[in-house]
Design a protein around this motif. Structure first.
Motif, PDB file in Angstrom:
ATOM      1  N   GLU A 196      -1.020   7.429  -4.892  1.00  0.00           N
ATOM      2  CA  GLU A 196      -1.450   8.544  -4.056  1.00  0.00           C
ATOM      3  C   GLU A 196      -0.331   9.024  -3.142  1.00  0.00           C
ATOM      4  O   GLU A 196      -0.244  10.195  -2.802  1.00  0.00           O
ATOM      5  CB  GLU A 196      -2.656   8.139  -3.190  1.00  0.00           C
ATOM      6  CG  GLU A 196      -3.922   7.866  -3.970  1.00  0.00           C
ATOM      7  CD  GLU A 196      -4.001   6.432  -4.468  1.00  0.00           C
ATOM      8  OE1 GLU A 196      -5.066   6.063  -4.969  1.00  0.00           O
ATOM      9  OE2 GLU A 196      -3.009   5.681  -4.340  1.00  0.00           O
ATOM     10  N   SER A 249       0.825  -1.207   0.000  1.00  0.00           N
ATOM     11  CA  SER A 249       0.000   0.000   0.000  1.00  0.00           C
ATOM     12  C   SER A 249       0.861   1.260   0.000  1.00  0.00           C
ATOM     13  O   SER A 249       0.447   2.309  -0.499  1.00  0.00           O
ATOM     14  CB  SER A 249      -0.953   0.008   1.193  1.00  0.00           C
ATOM     15  OG  SER A 249      -0.250   0.153   2.409  1.00  0.00           O
ATOM     16  N   THR A 307      -1.397   3.275   7.033  1.00  0.00           N
ATOM     17  CA  THR A 307      -2.248   2.643   6.033  1.00  0.00           C
ATOM     18  C   THR A 307      -3.119   1.585   6.704  1.00  0.00           C
ATOM     19  O   THR A 307      -2.631   0.802   7.510  1.00  0.00           O
ATOM     20  CB  THR A 307      -1.419   1.992   4.906  1.00  0.00           C
ATOM     21  OG1 THR A 307      -2.274   1.158   4.097  1.00  0.00           O
ATOM     22  CG2 THR A 307      -0.294   1.138   5.458  1.00  0.00           C
ATOM     23  N   ILE A 324      -9.756   4.549  -2.525  1.00  0.00           N
ATOM     24  CA  ILE A 324      -8.586   4.862  -1.720  1.00  0.00           C
ATOM     25  C   ILE A 324      -8.486   6.375  -1.583  1.00  0.00           C
ATOM     26  O   ILE A 324      -8.574   7.099  -2.568  1.00  0.00           O
ATOM     27  CB  ILE A 324      -7.299   4.316  -2.369  1.00  0.00           C
ATOM     28  CG1 ILE A 324      -7.406   2.799  -2.562  1.00  0.00           C
ATOM     29  CG2 ILE A 324      -6.086   4.656  -1.517  1.00  0.00           C
ATOM     30  CD1 ILE A 324      -6.327   2.228  -3.430  1.00  0.00           C
ATOM     31  N   PHE A 373      -8.252   2.855   2.916  1.00  0.00           N
ATOM     32  CA  PHE A 373      -8.868   1.928   1.972  1.00  0.00           C
ATOM     33  C   PHE A 373     -10.314   1.702   2.413  1.00  0.00           C
ATOM     34  O   PHE A 373     -10.569   1.304   3.549  1.00  0.00           O
ATOM     35  CB  PHE A 373      -8.112   0.598   1.944  1.00  0.00           C
ATOM     36  CG  PHE A 373      -6.766   0.663   1.279  1.00  0.00           C
ATOM     37  CD1 PHE A 373      -6.567   0.135   0.007  1.00  0.00           C
ATOM     38  CD2 PHE A 373      -5.693   1.251   1.922  1.00  0.00           C
ATOM     39  CE1 PHE A 373      -5.330   0.200  -0.602  1.00  0.00           C
ATOM     40  CE2 PHE A 373      -4.452   1.316   1.312  1.00  0.00           C
ATOM     41  CZ  PHE A 373      -4.271   0.795   0.054  1.00  0.00           C
ATOM     42  N   LEU A 399      -3.484   6.729   4.638  1.00  0.00           N
ATOM     43  CA  LEU A 399      -3.951   6.113   3.403  1.00  0.00           C
ATOM     44  C   LEU A 399      -5.130   5.215   3.753  1.00  0.00           C
ATOM     45  O   LEU A 399      -4.963   4.145   4.329  1.00  0.00           O
ATOM     46  CB  LEU A 399      -2.822   5.318   2.745  1.00  0.00           C
ATOM     47  CG  LEU A 399      -3.074   4.827   1.324  1.00  0.00           C
ATOM     48  CD1 LEU A 399      -3.304   5.989   0.363  1.00  0.00           C
ATOM     49  CD2 LEU A 399      -1.905   3.982   0.832  1.00  0.00           C
ATOM     50  N   GLU A 411      -7.261   5.140 -14.103  1.00  0.00           N
ATOM     51  CA  GLU A 411      -7.643   4.284 -12.982  1.00  0.00           C
ATOM     52  C   GLU A 411      -8.834   4.865 -12.225  1.00  0.00           C
ATOM     53  O   GLU A 411      -9.676   4.147 -11.713  1.00  0.00           O
ATOM     54  CB  GLU A 411      -6.464   4.116 -12.023  1.00  0.00           C
ATOM     55  CG  GLU A 411      -6.779   3.197 -10.860  1.00  0.00           C
ATOM     56  CD  GLU A 411      -5.582   2.998  -9.959  1.00  0.00           C
ATOM     57  OE1 GLU A 411      -5.724   2.282  -8.950  1.00  0.00           O
ATOM     58  OE2 GLU A 411      -4.516   3.550 -10.265  1.00  0.00           O
ATOM     59  N   LYS A 424      -4.729  -0.790   5.119  1.00  0.00           N
ATOM     60  CA  LYS A 424      -4.929  -1.879   4.166  1.00  0.00           C
ATOM     61  C   LYS A 424      -5.015  -3.229   4.866  1.00  0.00           C
ATOM     62  O   LYS A 424      -5.842  -4.081   4.521  1.00  0.00           O
ATOM     63  CB  LYS A 424      -3.786  -1.892   3.141  1.00  0.00           C
ATOM     64  CG  LYS A 424      -3.782  -3.072   2.191  1.00  0.00           C
ATOM     65  CD  LYS A 424      -5.023  -3.091   1.317  1.00  0.00           C
ATOM     66  CE  LYS A 424      -4.960  -4.223   0.303  1.00  0.00           C
ATOM     67  NZ  LYS A 424      -6.177  -4.313  -0.510  1.00  0.00           N
ATOM     68  N   ARG A 475       1.417   2.875  -3.409  1.00  0.00           N
ATOM     69  CA  ARG A 475       0.291   3.451  -4.140  1.00  0.00           C
ATOM     70  C   ARG A 475       0.683   4.796  -4.749  1.00  0.00           C
ATOM     71  O   ARG A 475       1.469   5.555  -4.172  1.00  0.00           O
ATOM     72  CB  ARG A 475      -0.899   3.641  -3.212  1.00  0.00           C
ATOM     73  CG  ARG A 475      -1.556   2.358  -2.748  1.00  0.00           C
ATOM     74  CD  ARG A 475      -2.300   1.668  -3.852  1.00  0.00           C
ATOM     75  NE  ARG A 475      -3.212   2.579  -4.539  1.00  0.00           N
ATOM     76  CZ  ARG A 475      -3.989   2.206  -5.566  1.00  0.00           C
ATOM     77  NH1 ARG A 475      -3.939   0.973  -6.003  1.00  0.00           N
ATOM     78  NH2 ARG A 475      -4.783   3.074  -6.125  1.00  0.00           N
TER      79      ARG A 475
END
Length: 257
Positions: A65, A60, A144, A190, A212, A210, A179, A146, A63
């Motif tokens: 971002e 993650s 994150t 995200i 998800f 981050l 995307e 994730k 990513r």
């Protein structure tokens, strides 16, 4: 210049390592840009053993971002790990070099413009002192969710709570091409939230979350995994030390996939 070349020069100048150690600096192909900041994530942890949750956090961090140019993985020192597992299956102990070998095997699946940031999962986050991450200090932190979601870290509207010493959060909505084409901002799977430190001198503290929105993987606890591995394979520190990285990957495959 390349990040690999930069780190080799930095290590040599600071005399923190030997020429033999310098030859092991690998997989750092990011190119440092002089016209903007270069973000390097530092992912520290015990990794005893590495598991799917660790991989989820690691991936993650790559990513778009986040826009990091590299991630440096730092397994805990042996003395720190022995203290951590003293009361939870201490027989399952992978020395730091062995953990580095495993992580390396899995992966073979301008100074004032270089910014280093911690990379952690939310279970490691302290809202009162977010940057207190032993054993090294960095001015930035990327969290994150994730691999694990902590509901208490979010407000009712979905925004992460404010950390002590940091200001309010803003939502980063960069354009990454096809995307996200056709999606409204509120439907993004995200989201990257950012915040800066309050009342700090340069370098300014910064925080990233981050988020998800899809279901995260099942909660994974290293303590439980060590107990199951010891029971199913009759492992201890001596037997672990005799196994090759390839053999260890075979044993760890079910918890890495």
């Amino acid at each position: 210049m390349s990040l690999k070349h930069y780190l080799r020069m930095a290590y040599k100048e600071a005399r923190l390592t030997s020429e033999a150690d310098l030859s092991t600096v690998q997989h750092l192909d990011g190119i440092l840009q002089s016209d903007h900041e270069n973000l390097v994530l530092v992912y520290g942890g015990s990794f005893n053993p590495p598991h799917r949750g660790h991989l989820d956090v690691l991936l993650s961090g790559l990513r778009p971002e986040v826009a990091a140019i590299a991630i440096v993985i730092l397994p805990s020192e042996d003395y720190h790990l022995r203290h951590k597992v003293a009361n939870s299956h201490p027989d399952f102990f992978l020395q730091q070099k062995r953990r580095v070998d495993i992580l390396s095997a899995i992966s073979s699946i301008l100074k004032d413009k270089l910014a280093f940031s911690h990379l952690i999962g939310p279970d490691k986050l302290s809202l009162r002192d977010p940057l207190a991450i032993f054993p090294y200090e960095l001015p930035r932190l990327l969290v994150t969710n994730k691999a694990r979601h902590v509901a208490a870290q979010f407000l009712p509207g979905g925004k992460p709570v404010i950390w002590d010493g940091f200001g309010d959060r803003s939502r980063c909505s960069p354009d990454y091409g096809n995307e996200y084409e056709g999606r409204e901002s509120g439907q993004a799977e995200i989201v990257l939230w950012t915040c800066t430190g309050v009342g700090d001198s340069i370098p300014v503290k910064r925080g990233y979350y981050l988020q998800f929105t899809k279901a995260v993987s099942a909660d994974i606890k290293s303590t439980d995994l060590r107990g199951a591995l010891i029971q199913s394979h009759l492992l201890d520190e001596a037997s672990l030390d005799k196994l090759s990285a390839k053999d260890l990957l075979v044993i760890l495959a079910p918890i890495l996939m």
